[in-house]
Each structure stands twice: as C-alpha cells, then as structure tokens.
Design an enzyme around this catalytic site. Structure first.
Site, PDB file in Angstrom:
ATOM      1  N   ASP A  38     -55.719  10.805  19.910  1.00 37.95           N
ATOM      2  CA  ASP A  38     -54.343  10.352  20.118  1.00 37.95           C
ATOM      3  C   ASP A  38     -53.852  10.966  21.421  1.00 37.95           C
ATOM      4  O   ASP A  38     -54.443  11.937  21.914  1.00 37.95           O
ATOM      5  CB  ASP A  38     -53.452  10.757  18.947  1.00 37.95           C
ATOM      6  CG  ASP A  38     -52.228   9.846  18.784  1.00 37.95           C
ATOM      7  OD1 ASP A  38     -51.997   8.980  19.661  1.00 37.95           O
ATOM      8  OD2 ASP A  38     -51.515   9.994  17.776  1.00 37.95           O
ATOM      9  N   ASP A  39     -52.801  10.389  21.976  1.00 40.52           N
ATOM     10  CA  ASP A  39     -52.263  10.917  23.222  1.00 40.52           C
ATOM     11  C   ASP A  39     -51.547  12.241  23.009  1.00 40.52           C
ATOM     12  O   ASP A  39     -51.600  13.130  23.834  1.00 40.52           O
ATOM     13  CB  ASP A  39     -51.339   9.898  23.902  1.00 40.52           C
ATOM     14  CG  ASP A  39     -50.203   9.392  23.009  1.00 40.52           C
ATOM     15  OD1 ASP A  39     -50.164   9.731  21.802  1.00 40.52           O
ATOM     16  OD2 ASP A  39     -49.358   8.635  23.510  1.00 40.52           O
ATOM     17  N   ASP A  58     -46.823  15.469  18.025  1.00 39.87           N
ATOM     18  CA  ASP A  58     -45.434  15.875  18.231  1.00 39.87           C
ATOM     19  C   ASP A  58     -44.970  16.696  17.036  1.00 39.87           C
ATOM     20  O   ASP A  58     -45.259  17.875  16.937  1.00 39.87           O
ATOM     21  CB  ASP A  58     -44.579  14.629  18.450  1.00 39.87           C
ATOM     22  CG  ASP A  58     -43.158  14.935  18.906  1.00 39.87           C
ATOM     23  OD1 ASP A  58     -42.645  16.021  18.608  1.00 39.87           O
ATOM     24  OD2 ASP A  58     -42.544  14.065  19.555  1.00 39.87           O
TER      25      ASP A  58
END
Length: 159
Positions: free
Chosen positions: A92-93, A96
């Site tokens: 995943d980028d 969070d």
C-alpha cells in the site's frame, strides 16, 4: 480525527525513488509468490516493486475508506483476496490510522505487509516501510495533484 495540519506533496520521481528503496528492503524478506496491491493507493507502488523484485503474479484487495474531502468513513471491502497470505507481499502507499491495514491484516494474516509511508497510529500494523510522517500530515500523492501555473513572487508583492 481532526483535519491534518500539514501537507506533504510527493512527486512522481520521489514516489518512484521511495518505492525502489522499499524494494531494496524487501529483497531479504522474499522471495514472494505474489503481490497483493491495496487499491487504489497501492497500485503504483506495487507495479514498481513487482518490477524490481521480478514478481509477475499480482492480485488486489479493493476497499474504500476515504472520501474526496479526506474524511475517513466506514471501510467498505469491494474485493478481497483468497487464502491466508502465506508467501505473499501486501503493498500500500501509506498506513495512516491503521483502520484499513487492520482489515487487510485480518484478511491475509500471514502476508508480509509493506508501505512506502507510515504514520505512528498505523505503523505497528506494517512489517516494512520507508518513511515515517507525523499523524497530522496529509500526503498528496502525484495521482491526486496536478501542476498549475503560479505567479512569480515579484508579481505577488505588487499592489
């Protein structure tokens, strides 16, 4: 969660460089049978990492958690991935708050989870990452922004 106070724009070059740095960190963790990209943010990093690690088998888990106004809503799983993730790499980028990562972790508990960016709240959920950013930072990825003309500074100072 309150709105992020800081912004962190990422260029295509910086994203590519960081994805390659992530690939270097992952070489010793593999080889991997395949990659599971978390859509949509994980698609571009997964393509770069797949090339660098010479992985040809790529799957996706598709979910939606953020709205266009950056508000995190209910996580909706649109497509999952079969199996327990053994021998697979999740890309995943960003991690969070960890809400999406927790869903993916529960779905594929034996996979190695890697992101380019990690915020403190989600960091414990990933195995490998490149850059940590503060929780109150909103990352603007290159696919979310476009260059626009800006007046020269000298013209901004004129009355």
């Amino acid at each position: 969660m309150s709105d992020p106070q800081k912004t962190f724009p990422v260029s295509w070059e910086e994203l590519h460089r960081n994805a390659k740095a992530l690939a270097w960190r992952l070489i010793e963790k593999g080889p991997f049978e395949g990659i599971v990209a978390v859509t949509r943010g994980g698609l571009v990093p997964a393509a770069i990492i797949a090339r660098e690690l010479d992985v040809r088998l790529i799957d996706t888990v598709c979910m939606q958690s953020y709205s266009d106004d950056h508000a995190q809503g209910q996580i909706k799983v649109l497509k999952d991935s079969p199996g327990d993730g053994a021998g697979w790499l999740i890309i995943d980028d960003l991690v969070d708050t960890g809400r999406t990562a927790r869903v993916v972790r529960d779905m594929l508990p034996k996979a190695h989870f890697a992101t380019i960016y990690a915020k403190p709240s989600g960091r414990p959920l990933v195995d490998t990452f490149v850059t940590e950013v503060s929780q109150d930072t909103w990352i603007f990825f290159p696919w979310d922004i476009e260059p626009q003309f800006v007046q020269p500074i000298v013209k901004l100072k004129r009355p």
